[in-house]
Design a protein around this motif. Structure first.
Motif, PDB file in Angstrom:
ATOM      1  N   LYS A  34       0.945  -0.968   0.296  1.00 20.12           N
ATOM      2  CA  LYS A  34      -0.090   0.053   0.032  1.00 20.12           C
ATOM      3  C   LYS A  34       0.597   1.049   0.037  1.00 20.12           C
ATOM      4  CE  LYS A  34      -3.621  -0.034   2.954  1.00 20.12           C
ATOM      5  NZ  LYS A  34      -4.302   0.393   3.817  1.00 20.12           N
ATOM      6  N   LYS A  37       2.771   1.384  -3.628  1.00 16.25           N
ATOM      7  CA  LYS A  37       1.490   1.627  -4.588  1.00 16.25           C
ATOM      8  C   LYS A  37       1.455   2.464  -4.504  1.00 16.25           C
ATOM      9  CE  LYS A  37       0.658  -2.523  -4.932  1.00 16.25           C
ATOM     10  NZ  LYS A  37      -0.397  -4.558  -5.742  1.00 16.25           N
ATOM     11  N   THR A  38       1.108   3.447  -3.215  1.00 16.21           N
ATOM     12  CA  THR A  38       0.153   5.443  -3.495  1.00 16.21           C
ATOM     13  C   THR A  38       1.339   6.522  -4.341  1.00 16.21           C
ATOM     14  OG1 THR A  38      -0.596   4.851  -0.971  1.00 16.21           O
ATOM     15  CG2 THR A  38       0.232   7.139  -1.867  1.00 16.21           C
ATOM     16  N   HIS A  39       2.583   5.628  -4.476  1.00 12.74           N
ATOM     17  CA  HIS A  39       3.475   6.299  -4.840  1.00 12.74           C
ATOM     18  C   HIS A  39       3.821   5.756  -6.584  1.00 12.74           C
ATOM     19  CE1 HIS A  39       4.217   8.131  -0.988  1.00 12.74           C
ATOM     20  NE2 HIS A  39       5.011   7.350  -0.655  1.00 12.74           N
ATOM     21  N   SER A 506       1.271  14.356   3.161  1.00 12.00           N
ATOM     22  CA  SER A 506       1.580  13.940   1.652  1.00 12.00           C
ATOM     23  C   SER A 506       1.358  15.356   1.011  1.00 12.00           C
ATOM     24  CB  SER A 506       0.669  13.048   1.071  1.00 12.00           C
ATOM     25  OG  SER A 506       0.842  12.137   1.586  1.00 12.00           O
ATOM     26  N   THR A 516       6.525  13.706   1.348  1.00 13.51           N
ATOM     27  CA  THR A 516       5.855  12.497   2.838  1.00 13.51           C
ATOM     28  C   THR A 516       6.640  12.372   4.060  1.00 13.51           C
ATOM     29  OG1 THR A 516       6.651  10.079   2.119  1.00 13.51           O
ATOM     30  CG2 THR A 516       4.918  11.253   1.264  1.00 13.51           C
ATOM     31  N   ARG A 542      -3.237  12.939   7.276  1.00 13.92           N
ATOM     32  CA  ARG A 542      -3.802  11.205   7.791  1.00 13.92           C
ATOM     33  C   ARG A 542      -3.922  10.918   8.805  1.00 13.92           C
ATOM     34  NH1 ARG A 542      -1.492  10.395   2.431  1.00 13.92           N
ATOM     35  NH2 ARG A 542      -2.998  10.276   0.770  1.00 13.92           N
TER      36      ARG A 542
END
Length: 558
Positions: A34, A37-39, A506, A516, A542
């Motif tokens: 996760k 994959k965010t990047h 971020s 980040t 977050r």
């Protein structure tokens, strides 16, 4: 070692479209995927035996992704997959006398040990297995550049290195290796020309060699400063092996910090003076002869060659003699004996030119033979968590010391094993949702090679479901202010807070992720690279419950 959440000094040349990432031990695979994959990246593969991943992304995004991940609390280290070139100087005039062996006292050492029972892995461009001074002692290796069993020498360098370490002695043929009864494991790590390899290739070869019985590994490349290679070397040490590498032939000072995972070797001449081409600095542990070293060459030939490429395998050969004389020696004992028995050169005590001195095989083997290897002392352990009340995924940091050496550190939640870490600094990411709310004991255990165990228990309170968290974080862009006009390099600062805890922050510019961090971050935006006019800067914070908050400002680039 590389501190948690940081990366090593990055190389000028590196593999396009991939980086190396080590998540904290225990981080669930789904959470790691996760994060990356965010990047816009994905984990291509895990390097064998160690918690380091080769992560793929579109070429050109390597440095941006590295910057994004280096501040993530669940990332132990991240670095580019650097390109490494061979350390070799042009051949000297043929030199018929192996001056380097009596210089280090090898003949007297051979009265005690000759390397029997020890396998030396040669991580290089391959080895000529048919050479008459090597053929009788070859064992199977692997080609990690082409992923096959063809370990033939592609440019001659590996055959020269192998001969310095372990050319067969007392056979009335050619040259004599330092450990002339040791086995040779050829590990091809270079490209077809024998010049270039990558950090990931070296690390993969090290773990394979450790798993296939090598007690010593020689790397005649500049890799001692690389976090992934250090991690692989720690893995080999956890299995009782020792890694030796070249300091390099730059002739220059290098500020890279010393590492306990790898013995790094500088080069000397027949007068016991540092060779002018030998690199020096804090990274150097010991020095060894490296000028006009007689050894094997391709085509069944022999020659004399210079460089730390040959100082390193000479030292690896002496390490093999030590382990042959006393197979129960632990890697930390090899380190201390090699240093304490070296002939002090240069400034009294350790210095950046010679480390602890020029190696002395006679004294090293005598000390190895006499070393007491029984060990009843338990490791000393300490551990910390960010808070006594935890939720979601939390980090656990540990330190462990031992009179001989720590082989691994494990984290338990109650009686359940969470993860194991073999490379210092020891750190974990624990998913607290696997435990019921309430009091839980986290136990950190450290093991040494003798099986002694030290532990530290932490009492924490798990609070994942007790109180629902619906409050979003507060996020502020401190600079630049909305509506301002900017130019050139612009310092962007972001801060965030939450009623429980901010897990990530971020920064985006025109929708593109730039950095980040945790509760704060800073970024230098080169506004010259984009068009003039209106641009949007946004920050997203977050918390552990998944609540998010976004702030955006618009500025004009002049």
């Amino acid at each position: 070692m590389i501190p948690a959440g940081a990366h090593a000094e990055q190389p000028e040349k590196f593999a396009a479209g991939r980086i190396l990432v080590s998540p904290r031990a225990g981080l669930p695979a789904a959470e790691f995927n996760k994060i990356i994959k965010t990047h816009g990246a994905h984990a291509a593969r895990k390097l064998g035996g160690i918690n380091v991943y080769v992560v793929d992304m579109p070429p050109g995004r390597e440095k941006a992704l590295l910057q994004a991940l280096e501040r993530n609390p669940h990332v132990k280290f991240v670095e580019l997959d650097g390109e490494v070139t061979m350390q070799m100087t042009p051949s000297d005039t043929y030199y018929s006398t192996a001056w380097h062996l009596p210089k280090i006292g090898a003949p007297a050492a051979w009265d005690v040990a000759t390397g029997s029972g020890v396998t030396i892995a040669i991580l290089d461009g391959g080895v000529e297995a048919s050479h008459p001074d090597l053929a009788g002692h070859m064992v199977p290796g692997w080609n990690f550049f082409d992923n096959n069993s063809n370990t033939a020498d592609v440019n001659g360098h590996g055959t020269k290195v192998a001969g310095v370490a372990a050319a067969i002695g007392n056979n009335a043929v050619g040259a004599t290796g330092a450990a002339w009864n040791a086995k040779i494991m050829p590990m091809r790590i270079s490209d077809g020309a024998g010049n270039i390899t990558y950090y990931s290739t070296v690390a993969n070869a090290l773990t394979w060699a450790a798993d296939h019985g090598a007690r010593v590994a020689n790397i005649s490349y500049i890799v001692s400063h690389v976090a992934a290679v250090q991690t692989a070397a720690q893995y080999m040490r956890s299995k009782g092996g020792v890694v030796v590498a070249s300091a390099g032939n730059t002739g220059a000072y290098t500020a890279n910090a010393n590492t306990s995972a790898i013995i790094t070797v500088a080069g000397t001449d027949s007068s016991d003076v540092r060779a002018s081409w030998s690199a020096y600095g804090p990274i150097v542990d010991v020095a060894a002869p490296g000028v006009s070293i007689r050894t094997t060459a391709v085509g069944g030939a022999y020659g004399s060659y210079s460089g730390t490429s040959f100082s390193s395998p000479l030292t690896a050969g002496v390490v093999a003699l030590m382990l042959s004389a006393n197979p129960a020696l632990q890697p930390s004992q090899v380190d201390s004996i090699l240093a304490s028995t070296a002939d002090d050169k240069g400034t009294a005590g350790r210095d950046d030119y010679y480390g602890y001195g020029r190696i002395n095989a006679t004294r090293a083997i005598a000390a190895a033979k006499a070393a007491v290897t029984s060990d009843t002392s338990v490791p000393v352990v300490s551990a910390t968590v960010p808070s006594a009340t935890v939720k979601g995924i939390t980090t656990v940091s540990a330190t462990a010391t031992d009179n001989v050496g720590v082989t691994r550190v494990e984290l338990y939640a109650g009686s359940t094993l969470v993860a194991s870490d073999t490379a210092s600094p020891y750190s974990f990411s624990w998913d607290s949702t696997t435990r019921a709310d309430g009091a839980t004991s986290l136990v950190v255990k450290a093991y040494d090679a003798a099986g002694n165990v030290g532990s530290k228990t932490l009492s924490v309170t798990v609070a994942n479901n007790t109180i629902a968290d619906t409050t979003a974080p507060v996020v502020t862009i401190g600079n630049p202010k909305a509506g301002t006009t900017v130019a050139g390099n612009v310092g962007v600062t972001v801060s965030a807070s939450d009623n429980v805890a901010v897990t990530s922050t971020s920064l985006y510019i025109d929708g593109s992720l730039k950095a980040t961090g945790n509760s704060s971050l800073s970024y230098t935006w080169n506004s010259r690279k984009g068009p003039k006019g209106l641009h949007t800067i946004s920050a997203v914070a977050r918390d552990g419950a998944g609540n998010t908050k976004t702030q955006a400002v618009q500025v004009t680039v002049n």
